[in-house]
Design an enzyme around this catalytic site. Structure first.
Site, PDB file in Angstrom:
ATOM      1  N   HIS A  65       0.807  -1.393   0.034  1.00 50.44           N
ATOM      2  CA  HIS A  65       0.017  -0.049   0.014  1.00 50.44           C
ATOM      3  C   HIS A  65       0.777   0.987  -0.032  1.00 50.44           C
ATOM      4  O   HIS A  65       1.963   1.224   0.614  1.00 50.44           O
ATOM      5  CB  HIS A  65      -1.044   0.116   0.975  1.00 50.44           C
ATOM      6  N   GLU A 210      -5.102   1.379   2.449  1.00 52.25           N
ATOM      7  CA  GLU A 210      -5.098   0.322   3.334  1.00 52.25           C
ATOM      8  C   GLU A 210      -5.303   0.940   4.991  1.00 52.25           C
ATOM      9  O   GLU A 210      -5.913   0.163   5.572  1.00 52.25           O
ATOM     10  CB  GLU A 210      -3.752  -0.251   3.209  1.00 52.25           C
TER      11      GLU A 210
END
Ligand SMILES: [Zn+2]
Length: 361
Positions: A65, A210
């Site tokens: 992420h 995320e």
């Protein structure tokens, strides 16, 4: 890809969940030079393809992420101070006295999170953590009109200010090592795989959101319908005085193979990795002489947590980079661990056939 300078560049960018543009631009440009094609989806996931030599039916998805946690301005006071809410798991213990950066309409704005002057703090407040609702940001403005003139408004994203430093012993410190270290690993692995191609196609994916609630990886996996997923993120090092003895993950101990993660409070997210992937990584590490550590992580989740719920269930595994002081501005990692992750993931992908069989039983 020069590893420490890449880490510095990535760590110093401000990219709150949902506001990942600076990292999207960097990853898109860097991956374009290392892979066969790059696209950015509507959510902001950067998806790069490295074609393997075997003509795969489905790619392996290697992902990390790009976003970081932070704050968001939710009120401008008439006196020019800003109130905020948290985005992601910000520890309130580290907020007061912290330097922050606001991504304003006209560019970055320096800010400080205020704290009552020590000399006039009553004894009963000295050891109390102040909830974020009682904290405020000072950007040097004396009125709401001045705040507005600086390009700051309700909804302006806020991150920790850059703090990157090269430390002795091959260690580096910075904000957002979670998970710009993973992003750097994606670039290093892409570079290696594009030079020495695997049989399987590899989709290198830098995901969004995320830290908000694991939102980018799932639609990226839906789009790619990959044969498998390998998630790269930080893992919590336990080699500091406050955590020693609770687990044995050490900085410099090598890449971390996830065996279990679970976030029972609310999300019920987590990952029990696919046994073929987990054992395959460990067997390969043994064969190649790559030191690795095992992680059982109770109380948290990650970007891989919902991949098993996509389509027919994507076989998934976590590879971690040990990191101290997670979710603070002084996250610290060892460069050797990042190299270990790069080596392990790259060699593992090269060891796979074009269409690996992950059927169990
Ligand atoms: Zn992370």
């Amino acid at each position: 890809v020069e590893i420490v300078e890449t880490l510095r560049e990535l760590s110093d960018l401000s990219a709150l969940s949902g506001h990942e543009e600076p990292v999207i631009r960097l990853m898109k440009a860097r991956l374009a030079a290392l892979t066969d094609e790059v696209t950015v989806d509507n959510l902001g996931n950067v998806i790069a393809l490295i074609r393997g030599k075997g003509g795969s039916r489905a790619p392996a998805m290697l992902f990390a992420h790009m976003d970081e946690l932070g704050l968001m301005v939710n009120r401008i006071q008439p006196d020019g101070f800003l109130r905020f809410v948290r985005v992601g798991g910000i520890p309130e213990r580290v907020l007061q006295g912290q330097r922050v950066l606001l991504t304003g309409k006209q560019g970055l704005v320096e800010g400080s999170i205020g704290v009552k002057s020590h000399h006039v703090t009553p004894a009963e407040e000295k050891y109390r953590v102040v909830p974020f609702q009682d904290c405020y940001i000072d950007i040097g403005a004396a009125s709401a009109a001045e705040v507005e003139a600086m390009g700051v408004h309700v909804g302006t994203p806020v991150t920790y200010a850059p703090s990157f430093a090269r430390l002795p012993g091959g260690r580096v410190r910075g904000k957002a090592m979670d998970n710009r270290a993973g992003c750097a690993a994606l670039l290093l692995i892409a570079e290696g795989l594009s030079k020495e191609r695997p049989a399987i196609d590899v989709a290198v994916v830098a995901t969004v959101q995320e830290e908000f609630n694991i939102r980018g990886a799932v639609p990226a996996a839906y789009r790619l319908n990959p044969a498998m997923g390998i998630c790269l993120d930080v893992a919590i090092a336990h080699d500091t005085p406050d955590l020693k003895g609770h687990a044995d993950l050490n900085l410099g101990g090598g890449p971390v193979v996830g065996h279990y993660s679970f976030h029972g409070r609310g999300t019920l997210g987590g990952l029990i990795p696919h046994p073929h992937l987990r054992d395959g990584l460990e067997t390969l590490a043994g064969r190649k002489g790559i030191a690795f550590q095992r992680n059982v992580f109770f109380g948290g989740l990650g970007d891989s947590s919902f991949l098993q719920l996509v389509r027919e269930g994507i076989p998934s595994v976590d590879i971690g980079i040990p990191c101290r002081y997670t979710h603070t501005p002084v996250e610290t990692i060892a460069v050797a661990d990042l190299e270990g992750v790069t080596h392990l993931a790259g060699e593992y992908l090269r060891s796979l056939p074009a269409d690996p069989d992950f059927r169990r039983g």
